[in-house]
Design an enzyme around this catalytic site. Structure first.
Site, PDB file in Angstrom:
ATOM      1  N   GLN A  99     -29.856  -8.799 -19.335  1.00 49.68           N
ATOM      2  CA  GLN A  99     -29.032  -7.749 -19.953  1.00 49.68           C
ATOM      3  C   GLN A  99     -27.659  -8.306 -20.280  1.00 49.68           C
ATOM      4  OE1 GLN A  99     -29.617  -3.799 -17.644  1.00 49.68           O
ATOM      5  NE2 GLN A  99     -30.021  -5.446 -16.185  1.00 49.68           N
ATOM      6  N   HIS A 117     -29.525  -7.278 -24.707  1.00 48.17           N
ATOM      7  CA  HIS A 117     -28.280  -6.636 -25.164  1.00 48.17           C
ATOM      8  C   HIS A 117     -27.534  -7.526 -26.145  1.00 48.17           C
ATOM      9  CE1 HIS A 117     -28.225  -3.855 -21.371  1.00 48.17           C
ATOM     10  NE2 HIS A 117     -29.154  -3.533 -22.253  1.00 48.17           N
ATOM     11  N   CYS A 125     -22.239  -8.949 -39.596  1.00 52.05           N
ATOM     12  CA  CYS A 125     -21.425  -8.344 -40.657  1.00 52.05           C
ATOM     13  C   CYS A 125     -21.827  -6.897 -40.903  1.00 52.05           C
ATOM     14  CB  CYS A 125     -21.489  -9.178 -41.938  1.00 52.05           C
ATOM     15  SG  CYS A 125     -22.979  -9.030 -42.900  1.00 52.05           S
ATOM     16  N   CYS A 155     -21.450 -13.599 -46.540  1.00 52.78           N
ATOM     17  CA  CYS A 155     -21.132 -12.659 -47.630  1.00 52.78           C
ATOM     18  C   CYS A 155     -19.665 -12.244 -47.623  1.00 52.78           C
ATOM     19  CB  CYS A 155     -22.018 -11.419 -47.544  1.00 52.78           C
ATOM     20  SG  CYS A 155     -21.668 -10.350 -46.136  1.00 52.78           S
ATOM     21  N   THR A 193     -28.880  -6.345 -10.795  1.00 53.85           N
ATOM     22  CA  THR A 193     -28.724  -5.207 -11.700  1.00 53.85           C
ATOM     23  C   THR A 193     -28.804  -3.904 -10.909  1.00 53.85           C
ATOM     24  OG1 THR A 193     -29.490  -4.119 -13.732  1.00 53.85           O
ATOM     25  CG2 THR A 193     -31.196  -5.078 -12.314  1.00 53.85           C
ATOM     26  N   SER A 194     -27.964  -2.944 -11.307  1.00 47.49           N
ATOM     27  CA  SER A 194     -27.977  -1.635 -10.632  1.00 47.49           C
ATOM     28  C   SER A 194     -29.187  -0.815 -11.069  1.00 47.49           C
ATOM     29  CB  SER A 194     -26.689  -0.875 -10.966  1.00 47.49           C
ATOM     30  OG  SER A 194     -26.651  -0.648 -12.394  1.00 47.49           O
ATOM     31  N   PRO A 219     -26.985  -7.619  -3.172  1.00 50.92           N
ATOM     32  CA  PRO A 219     -26.386  -7.260  -1.863  1.00 50.92           C
ATOM     33  C   PRO A 219     -26.520  -5.767  -1.537  1.00 50.92           C
ATOM     34  CG  PRO A 219     -24.845  -8.541  -3.202  1.00 50.92           C
ATOM     35  CD  PRO A 219     -26.002  -8.191  -4.077  1.00 50.92           C
TER      36      PRO A 219
HETATM   37  N1  APR Z   1     -25.382 -11.225  -6.564  1.00 50.84           N
HETATM   38  C1  APR Z   1     -26.350 -10.332  -6.890  1.00 50.84           C
HETATM   39  N2  APR Z   1     -26.089  -9.055  -7.260  1.00 50.84           N
HETATM   40  C2  APR Z   1     -24.800  -8.667  -7.271  1.00 50.84           C
HETATM   41  C3  APR Z   1     -23.727  -9.537  -6.939  1.00 50.84           C
HETATM   42  C4  APR Z   1     -24.068 -10.868  -6.575  1.00 50.84           C
HETATM   43  N3  APR Z   1     -23.113 -11.757  -6.229  1.00 50.84           N
HETATM   44  N4  APR Z   1     -22.554  -8.846  -7.060  1.00 50.84           N
HETATM   45  C5  APR Z   1     -22.892  -7.592  -7.458  1.00 50.84           C
HETATM   46  N5  APR Z   1     -24.224  -7.486  -7.579  1.00 50.84           N
HETATM   47  C6  APR Z   1     -25.016  -6.330  -8.010  1.00 50.84           C
HETATM   48  C7  APR Z   1     -24.423  -4.984  -7.679  1.00 50.84           C
HETATM   49  O1  APR Z   1     -24.807  -4.571  -6.385  1.00 50.84           O
HETATM   50  C8  APR Z   1     -25.040  -4.097  -8.775  1.00 50.84           C
HETATM   51  O2  APR Z   1     -26.286  -3.581  -8.348  1.00 50.84           O
HETATM   52  O3  APR Z   1     -25.064  -6.380  -9.425  1.00 50.84           O
HETATM   53  C9  APR Z   1     -25.281  -5.063  -9.931  1.00 50.84           C
HETATM   54  C10 APR Z   1     -24.354  -4.840 -11.102  1.00 50.84           C
HETATM   55  O4  APR Z   1     -24.666  -3.585 -11.638  1.00 50.84           O
HETATM   56  P1  APR Z   1     -23.921  -3.108 -12.964  1.00 50.84           P
HETATM   57  O5  APR Z   1     -22.462  -3.353 -12.832  1.00 50.84           O
HETATM   58  O6  APR Z   1     -24.414  -1.724 -13.272  1.00 50.84           O
HETATM   59  O7  APR Z   1     -24.426  -4.127 -14.087  1.00 50.84           O
HETATM   60  P2  APR Z   1     -25.826  -4.108 -14.833  1.00 50.84           P
HETATM   61  O8  APR Z   1     -26.904  -3.555 -13.984  1.00 50.84           O
HETATM   62  O9  APR Z   1     -26.043  -5.461 -15.398  1.00 50.84           O
HETATM   63  O10 APR Z   1     -25.519  -3.091 -16.047  1.00 50.84           O
HETATM   64  C11 APR Z   1     -26.505  -2.988 -17.041  1.00 50.84           C
HETATM   65  O11 APR Z   1     -25.012  -1.547 -18.289  1.00 50.84           O
HETATM   66  O12 APR Z   1     -22.854  -1.175 -19.006  1.00 50.84           O
HETATM   67  C12 APR Z   1     -24.109  -1.624 -19.389  1.00 50.84           C
HETATM   68  O13 APR Z   1     -24.567  -3.139 -21.124  1.00 50.84           O
HETATM   69  C13 APR Z   1     -24.043  -3.065 -19.833  1.00 50.84           C
HETATM   70  O14 APR Z   1     -25.680  -4.824 -19.499  1.00 50.84           O
HETATM   71  C14 APR Z   1     -24.933  -3.800 -18.843  1.00 50.84           C
HETATM   72  C15 APR Z   1     -25.845  -2.697 -18.355  1.00 50.84           C
END
Ligand code: APR
Length: 252
Positions: A99, A117, A125, A155, A193-194, A219
């Protein structure tokens, strides 16, 4: 960290799918979005990463993207990116679905990758959707008015950042390739990723439906944790080298 049985299950995988979010780049100094101190703590996504925001205040949107582009371009891949690049080169079949709009996976050496993404190092453009790959970050302070927007080399029309904003469609080809591979992999590794946005993409469900082993590295608990067979509550730059650190680098 893992039982012998789990480690054997991971090491025997032939079709490895990795799904990464902002957490994999956290230890490179790039803020995540929703953690404390994250990018959405001081900004509303509606003001920066929507087509409405760009129509309302394109200079603000461009300046934020240039700030992030320079931050990412000035950062280095961390041990997590490097471990995943080794996993790419060692796996018979592999795909990293990211992402992230930074280029740290690629700079670490991951070759089999789809960026759902799109890419902060690309511009598109407004007239004809021509996409141009930038080789270096643009001057962060170069945009003061819409006259300063980067121009399309094909262009000549003004460009926008080629990243997917909230409310926009994901690029079809990367999404299709991601879904096809997630549906047939035997190991699915979710890193950093969250799941707040990506939960709706369905990759993890597709992998699980195919009987893949689901490993999460984060974590904290995420919206995808309930699908994981195992969740390793460690930072990616610690857990991934521990899991895949013994894999030799690129074969010389
Ligand atoms: N190692 C592993 N995971 C980690 C670390 C680390 N050192 N530090 C933080 N995290 C985890 C957090 O616990 C959280 O679950 O990374 C995750 C980050 O979550 P988000 O900030 O929501 O990012 P993400 O999931 O990539 O968001 C997805 O949302 O805003 C949009 O387009 C944007 O691509 C992004 C999408």
């Amino acid at each position: 960290m893992l039982s012998d049985e789990t480690r054997a299950r991971i090491e025997s995988a032939k079709k490895v799918c990795v799904f990464t979010g902002a957490g994999v780049s956290a230890e490179s100094g790039i803020p995540t979005f929703r953690d404390a101190g994250g990018l959405w703590e001081n900004h509303r996504p509606e003001d920066l990463v929507t087509i409405e925001a760009f129509e309302r205040d394109p200079v603000l949107v461009w300046r934020w993207h240039l700030w992030l582009q320079n931050l990412c371009h000035g950062s280095q891949p961390n041990a997590a990116h490097e471990a995943l690049a080794r996993l790419d080169s060692a796996s018979p079949e592999f795909l990293c679905i990211t992402q992230n709009i930074d280029d740290l996976h690629e700079r670490a050496g991951t070759n089999r990758i789809v960026k759902i993404h799109s890419d902060l190092m690309q511009i598109r453009c407004l007239a004809k959707d021509h996409v141009t790959q930038l080789t270096t970050a643009l001057d962060e302070h170069s945009i003061r008015s819409s006259d300063d927007f980067p121009k399309c080399p094909k262009c000549g029309s003004p460009c926008r950042p080629n990243v997917v904003w909230f409310g926009e469609m994901l690029p079809i080809e990367p999404l299709d390739r991601a879904r096809r591979f997630a549906s047939r992999c035997d190991l699915f590794i979710i890193v950093g990723t969250s799941g707040v946005v990506s939960g709706g993409y369905g990759f993890t469900e597709m992998a699980k439906h195919n009987g893949a082993f689901i490993l999460e590295i984060n974590p904290r608990k995420s919206e995808l944790t309930y699908l994981a067979d195992i969740s390793i509550r460690l930072p990616a730059a610690e857990a991934l080298p521990e899991l895949f650190g013994t894999i030799p680098g690129d074969q010389d």
